[in-house]
Design a protein around this motif. Structure first.
Motif, PDB file in Angstrom:
ATOM      1  N   ILE A  28      -5.058  -1.243  -4.647  1.00  0.00           N
ATOM      2  CA  ILE A  28      -5.322  -2.210  -3.583  1.00  0.00           C
ATOM      3  C   ILE A  28      -6.659  -2.902  -3.811  1.00  0.00           C
ATOM      4  N   GLU A  32      -7.383  -6.810  -3.736  1.00  0.00           N
ATOM      5  CA  GLU A  32      -7.963  -7.315  -2.499  1.00  0.00           C
ATOM      6  C   GLU A  32      -9.466  -7.090  -2.389  1.00  0.00           C
ATOM      7  N   GLY A  36     -11.296  -5.195   1.275  1.00  0.00           N
ATOM      8  CA  GLY A  36      -9.929  -5.088   1.772  1.00  0.00           C
ATOM      9  C   GLY A  36      -9.404  -3.668   1.792  1.00  0.00           C
ATOM     10  N   THR A  38      -9.427  -0.447   3.426  1.00  0.00           N
ATOM     11  CA  THR A  38      -9.771   0.248   4.658  1.00  0.00           C
ATOM     12  C   THR A  38      -8.805   1.406   4.871  1.00  0.00           C
ATOM     13  N   ARG A  41      -5.556  -0.097   6.115  1.00  0.00           N
ATOM     14  CA  ARG A  41      -4.787  -0.763   5.046  1.00  0.00           C
ATOM     15  C   ARG A  41      -4.126   0.273   4.156  1.00  0.00           C
ATOM     16  N   ALA A  45      -0.083   1.162   3.384  1.00  0.00           N
ATOM     17  CA  ALA A  45       0.449   1.107   2.021  1.00  0.00           C
ATOM     18  C   ALA A  45       1.077   2.422   1.584  1.00  0.00           C
ATOM     19  N   LYS A  60     -14.676   4.647   5.893  1.00  0.00           N
ATOM     20  CA  LYS A  60     -14.350   3.543   4.979  1.00  0.00           C
ATOM     21  C   LYS A  60     -15.254   3.585   3.751  1.00  0.00           C
TER      22      LYS A  60
END
Length: 219
Positions: A28, A32, A36, A38, A41, A45, A60
């Protein structure tokens, strides 16, 4: 069953979970960027709960640092370790640059080179994540420069000591440009162009053409 066996089993399962999640995290981030990446996120996924990911990485920033470290391990295993099978000098240097080009071309990470993708995110943002990315790249640049110095000491290159840093910069820049242009143009051609330019640059510095044959990416 003893308590130590239970604890060891939990740790093993935790390690497996962590590696699995980090595979998705590094991929990722390569597309990103680290901004991007996180917990939310990654949860989406991987299908894992936010709480389970938070348990593994804490925050994070913890997740981002773990991703950088995981990507660095992949970089070393894919590019540096295979090149170490070659003797120090031009042979190892040429293999190193070939591996770097193929690492990006073969999309070990979906976004090409992880560090090229993430350095743009953190280059103007001081902090631990910036430090981790910068350290990884500084070590790579230094390693290329060290291989050049070995080649010079072995009499395989005719480069003045003052020009080593410049040549190392050029070699890495060609690799990085191939990565960026390939992603933008959706073409493998930049890798062949970069390989040819690296081969020509080393040949002009005195390298034996035979030692540079690995830079033919079609071989």
């Amino acid at each position: 069953m003893t308590e130590s066996v239970i604890i060891d089993g939990r740790r093993a399962r935790g390690d497996v979970s962590r590696r699995s999640v980090l595979e998705s995290a590094t991929d990722i981030a390569s597309v990103e960027g680290l901004d991007g990446l996180t917990i939310g996120r990654l949860s989406g996924a991987t299908g894992r709960s936010k709480s389970s990911i938070a348990t593994l990485f804490g925050s994070k920033e913890g997740l981002q640092l773990a991703a950088v470290n995981a990507a660095r391990e992949v970089f070393i295993a894919t590019i540096i370790e295979p090149a170490r099978r070659e003797p120090r000098g031009v042979r190892r240097l040429a293999m190193l640059m070939r591996n770097a080009l193929l690492y990006s071309r073969e999309r070990v990470f979906s976004g090409g080179c992880f560090f090229a993708a993430t350095s743009a995110d953190v280059d103007s943002k001081p902090g631990p994540v910036n430090d981790a990315v910068r350290t990884a790249l500084a070590d790579w640049y230094s390693y290329v420069e060290v291989q050049l110095r070995y080649a010079i000491e072995a009499g395989e290159l005719s480069v003045g000591d003052d020009d080593v840093e410049q040549l190392a910069f050029e070699l890495v820049a060609l690799d990085e440009t191939a990565n960026t242009r390939s992603l933008l143009m959706q073409s493998d051609k930049p890798y062949r162009l970069a390989a040819t330019a690296i081969r020509n640059r080393l040949a002009s510095a005195g390298a034996d053409h035979v030692m540079l044959e690995v830079l033919d990416l079609d071989r």
